[in-house]
Scaffold this active site. Sequence first.
Site, PDB file in Angstrom:
ATOM      1  N   ASP A  50       0.918  -1.179  -0.152  1.00  0.00           N
ATOM      2  CA  ASP A  50      -0.104   0.155   0.012  1.00  0.00           C
ATOM      3  C   ASP A  50       0.803   1.259   0.098  1.00  0.00           C
ATOM      4  O   ASP A  50       0.350   2.199  -0.645  1.00  0.00           O
ATOM      5  CB  ASP A  50      -0.892   0.180   1.271  1.00  0.00           C
ATOM      6  CG  ASP A  50      -2.278  -0.742   0.739  1.00  0.00           C
ATOM      7  OD1 ASP A  50      -2.324  -1.615   0.124  1.00  0.00           O
ATOM      8  OD2 ASP A  50      -3.264  -0.413   1.803  1.00  0.00           O
ATOM      9  N   ASN A  94      -4.603  -2.504  -4.610  1.00  0.00           N
ATOM     10  CA  ASN A  94      -5.783  -2.465  -4.104  1.00  0.00           C
ATOM     11  C   ASN A  94      -5.746  -1.655  -2.729  1.00  0.00           C
ATOM     12  O   ASN A  94      -6.347  -1.991  -1.918  1.00  0.00           O
ATOM     13  CB  ASN A  94      -6.292  -3.809  -3.669  1.00  0.00           C
ATOM     14  CG  ASN A  94      -7.732  -4.005  -3.227  1.00  0.00           C
ATOM     15  OD1 ASN A  94      -8.623  -3.106  -3.588  1.00  0.00           O
ATOM     16  ND2 ASN A  94      -8.118  -5.116  -2.647  1.00  0.00           N
ATOM     17  N   ASP A 313     -11.483  -1.624  10.808  1.00  0.00           N
ATOM     18  CA  ASP A 313     -10.524  -2.645  10.473  1.00  0.00           C
ATOM     19  C   ASP A 313     -10.191  -3.812  11.382  1.00  0.00           C
ATOM     20  O   ASP A 313      -9.334  -4.700  11.104  1.00  0.00           O
ATOM     21  CB  ASP A 313      -9.187  -1.901  10.152  1.00  0.00           C
ATOM     22  CG  ASP A 313      -9.305  -1.253   8.834  1.00  0.00           C
ATOM     23  OD1 ASP A 313     -10.265  -0.964   8.045  1.00  0.00           O
ATOM     24  OD2 ASP A 313      -8.174  -0.319   8.384  1.00  0.00           O
ATOM     25  N   GLU A 341     -11.175  -4.921   1.263  1.00  0.00           N
ATOM     26  CA  GLU A 341     -10.682  -5.588   0.245  1.00  0.00           C
ATOM     27  C   GLU A 341     -11.265  -6.802  -0.036  1.00  0.00           C
ATOM     28  O   GLU A 341     -11.162  -7.529  -1.290  1.00  0.00           O
ATOM     29  CB  GLU A 341      -9.211  -6.071   0.913  1.00  0.00           C
ATOM     30  CG  GLU A 341      -8.162  -5.272   1.040  1.00  0.00           C
ATOM     31  CD  GLU A 341      -8.376  -3.991   2.004  1.00  0.00           C
ATOM     32  OE1 GLU A 341      -9.747  -3.869   2.558  1.00  0.00           O
ATOM     33  OE2 GLU A 341      -7.360  -3.600   2.439  1.00  0.00           O
ATOM     34  N   HIS A 384      -5.760  -9.028   3.442  1.00  0.00           N
ATOM     35  CA  HIS A 384      -4.655  -9.307   4.485  1.00  0.00           C
ATOM     36  C   HIS A 384      -5.283  -9.369   5.819  1.00  0.00           C
ATOM     37  O   HIS A 384      -4.643 -10.381   6.731  1.00  0.00           O
ATOM     38  CB  HIS A 384      -3.900  -8.010   4.554  1.00  0.00           C
ATOM     39  CG  HIS A 384      -4.439  -6.722   4.472  1.00  0.00           C
ATOM     40  ND1 HIS A 384      -3.975  -5.542   5.365  1.00  0.00           N
ATOM     41  CD2 HIS A 384      -5.713  -6.314   3.975  1.00  0.00           C
ATOM     42  CE1 HIS A 384      -4.966  -4.527   4.972  1.00  0.00           C
ATOM     43  NE2 HIS A 384      -5.881  -5.014   4.224  1.00  0.00           N
ATOM     44  N   ARG A 385      -6.276  -8.745   6.274  1.00  0.00           N
ATOM     45  CA  ARG A 385      -6.868  -8.904   7.425  1.00  0.00           C
ATOM     46  C   ARG A 385      -7.588 -10.299   7.666  1.00  0.00           C
ATOM     47  O   ARG A 385      -7.581 -10.666   8.972  1.00  0.00           O
ATOM     48  CB  ARG A 385      -7.765  -7.732   7.759  1.00  0.00           C
ATOM     49  CG  ARG A 385      -7.143  -6.330   7.647  1.00  0.00           C
ATOM     50  CD  ARG A 385      -7.601  -5.414   8.488  1.00  0.00           C
ATOM     51  NE  ARG A 385      -7.275  -4.060   8.196  1.00  0.00           N
ATOM     52  CZ  ARG A 385      -5.900  -3.684   8.540  1.00  0.00           C
ATOM     53  NH1 ARG A 385      -5.268  -4.507   9.240  1.00  0.00           N
ATOM     54  NH2 ARG A 385      -5.363  -2.398   8.085  1.00  0.00           N
ATOM     55  N   LYS A 410       0.174  -6.499   1.874  1.00  0.00           N
ATOM     56  CA  LYS A 410      -0.674  -5.365   1.453  1.00  0.00           C
ATOM     57  C   LYS A 410      -0.310  -4.236   2.550  1.00  0.00           C
ATOM     58  O   LYS A 410       0.166  -3.108   2.260  1.00  0.00           O
ATOM     59  CB  LYS A 410      -2.069  -5.537   1.518  1.00  0.00           C
ATOM     60  CG  LYS A 410      -3.102  -4.301   1.072  1.00  0.00           C
ATOM     61  CD  LYS A 410      -4.442  -4.684   0.936  1.00  0.00           C
ATOM     62  CE  LYS A 410      -5.199  -3.383   0.128  1.00  0.00           C
ATOM     63  NZ  LYS A 410      -5.497  -2.366   1.544  1.00  0.00           N
TER      64      LYS A 410
HETATM   65  O1  LIG Z   1      -8.125   6.764   5.894  1.00  0.00           O
HETATM   66  C1  LIG Z   1      -7.574   5.740   6.333  1.00  0.00           C
HETATM   67  O2  LIG Z   1      -6.587   5.742   6.392  1.00  0.00           O
HETATM   68  C2  LIG Z   1      -8.487   4.592   6.347  1.00  0.00           C
HETATM   69  C3  LIG Z   1      -9.706   4.576   6.628  1.00  0.00           C
HETATM   70  C4  LIG Z   1     -10.693   3.299   6.545  1.00  0.00           C
HETATM   71  O3  LIG Z   1     -11.610   3.224   5.623  1.00  0.00           O
HETATM   72  P1  LIG Z   1     -12.950   3.589   5.370  1.00  0.00           P
HETATM   73  O4  LIG Z   1     -13.320   5.013   5.670  1.00  0.00           O
HETATM   74  O5  LIG Z   1     -13.447   3.300   3.915  1.00  0.00           O
HETATM   75  O6  LIG Z   1     -13.637   2.957   6.461  1.00  0.00           O
HETATM   76  C5  LIG Z   1      -9.812   2.123   6.973  1.00  0.00           C
HETATM   77  O7  LIG Z   1     -10.690   1.027   6.733  1.00  0.00           O
HETATM   78  C6  LIG Z   1      -8.395   1.972   5.927  1.00  0.00           C
HETATM   79  O8  LIG Z   1      -7.822   0.957   6.214  1.00  0.00           O
HETATM   80  C7  LIG Z   1      -7.732   3.134   6.374  1.00  0.00           C
HETATM   81  C1  LIG Z   2      -9.652  -1.164   4.194  1.00  0.00           C
HETATM   82  C2  LIG Z   2      -8.195  -1.231   4.131  1.00  0.00           C
HETATM   83  O1  LIG Z   2      -7.548  -0.557   3.393  1.00  0.00           O
HETATM   84  P1  LIG Z   2      -7.699   0.273   2.023  1.00  0.00           P
HETATM   85  O2  LIG Z   2      -9.041   0.719   2.039  1.00  0.00           O
HETATM   86  O3  LIG Z   2      -6.759   1.389   2.424  1.00  0.00           O
HETATM   87  O4  LIG Z   2      -7.414  -0.535   0.904  1.00  0.00           O
HETATM   88  C3  LIG Z   2      -7.393  -1.977   5.201  1.00  0.00           C
HETATM   89  O5  LIG Z   2      -6.410  -1.780   5.447  1.00  0.00           O
HETATM   90  O6  LIG Z   2      -8.158  -2.889   6.003  1.00  0.00           O
END
Ligand SMILES: O=C(O)C1=C[C@@H](OP(=O)(O)O)[C@@H](O)[C@H](O)C1
Ligand SMILES: C=C(OP(=O)(O)O)C(=O)O
Length: 426
Positions: A50, A94, A313, A341, A384-385, A410
């Site tokens: 990422d 992704n 998350d 994901e 990944h989660r 990721k």
């Molecule tokens: O702004 C961020 O860094 C994130 C916001 C969250 O997403 P959502 O806002 O889509 O829930 C989270 O799930 C993602 O892993 C990181």
């Molecule tokens: C939702 C996640 O990531 P992103 O939306 O940044 O792909 C995550 O890391 O759980």
Amino acid sequence: MVAEIEIAPCGPITGSIRPPGSKSLTNRALIIAALAEGTSLLTGALESEDTEVMIDSLRRIGVKIDHDAAAHTLTVCGNGGTFAGDNMEMFIANSGTSMRFLTALATLGEGNFRLDGIARMRERPIGDLIVALQQLGAKIRTEHDNACPPVLVTASGLPGGRAKIAGNISSQYLSGLLMAAPYAQGTVELEVDGELVSQPYVRMTTHIMRDFGVDLEENDCRRFVIPGQQTYQARPYAIEPDASAASYFWGAAAVSGGKVTVAGLSRDALQGDVGFCDALAQMGCQVDYQADSITVTGQPLHGIEIDMGEISDTVQTLAAVALFATGPTKITGVAHNRHKETDRIGDLACELQKLGATVEELPDGMIITPGPLRPARIETYNDHRMAMSLALVGLRQPGVVILNPGCTSKTYPLFFEDLAKICGTS
Ligand SMILES: O=C(O)C1=C[C@@H](OP(=O)(O)O)[C@@H](O)[C@H](O)C1
Ligand SMILES: C=C(OP(=O)(O)O)C(=O)O
């Protein structure tokens, strides 16, 4: 990476760990340092897919980034918000943060940009962000007119003005708009339309923006006024360890009846996911907050009812822990987890059932009733989660096999090595 990994059961886990840097903070600091004037040194940065796609995209727009992986530092020489693209392609795999933040950033440049990702990214919505950027005067659309990437931007600076932004699918749209807004030609006024999920991430965004020296007005995470023609000031910036990654180690203490300290995080962390510890406390764990660490001690667990809309998350981590509790656990407030994901409600329910639980799927969550555990081959859906959370079940139940464990790259390429170390099974 191997095609599958069988988790070795172990006794109570005792130890301490400092997980790698926060994905959310690394990708925010990269965006902001890239737009800044001058050179910023980011320490404690995450190295993962990422962050790599973010770095690669920023280098394409002329930002010089030196990466010292061994030292976990990134030296970013910002472009001051001036950049051009001649049919420039950005490939974002992704990474939701990269896709949403870079889409907003691209509107500040001059020229044509196309942002694309893997097949799943092409299913993850971005329409609400596109509509808001159009309201601010950007020329932007999705290639297939389906509100999902690829995104096409024809940029000549962002005029600014007023926009309404929906926040029920992802907070990342608002965070992306906020970080780009100081570079608009005029003032940007943003109003959240309806529900806003994942609010702690928006507070993290405004916090880091101010840390890099811009002004903005903020009213209860609903209305924001950001004067245009500002610049971020380069600076040294220390990134916290990743709190979502930390949840697996706190979860390991909970399921094994052990005691695990995560270093570098506290109750005051910028990441809302430290709130996962409160959920464990509700389930019966002992949680000790120190100035620079949080320790979880596992105790007999009981099921709880919890709205996880702010810490989505960590839903999969809590679901894994719930399999070891007495009584059902009801998780709500996470309808948006279907757009991540993978579908983190439907697909999670399917894997929990393989492990012996009874799961009732709700539109915005699930009710997990633990049953006798059994061996299972866990499908990870390239999430990944899914891999990291359900590995916790294998610490107690023999025969838990995680398929495609390499998907942790990721956000946490060395997850299984770190888990084996803390379990004493490496
Ligand atoms: O702004 C961020 O860094 C994130 C916001 C969250 O997403 P959502 O806002 O889509 O829930 C989270 O799930 C993602 O892993 C990181
Ligand atoms: C939702 C996640 O990531 P992103 O939306 O940044 O792909 C995550 O890391 O759980």
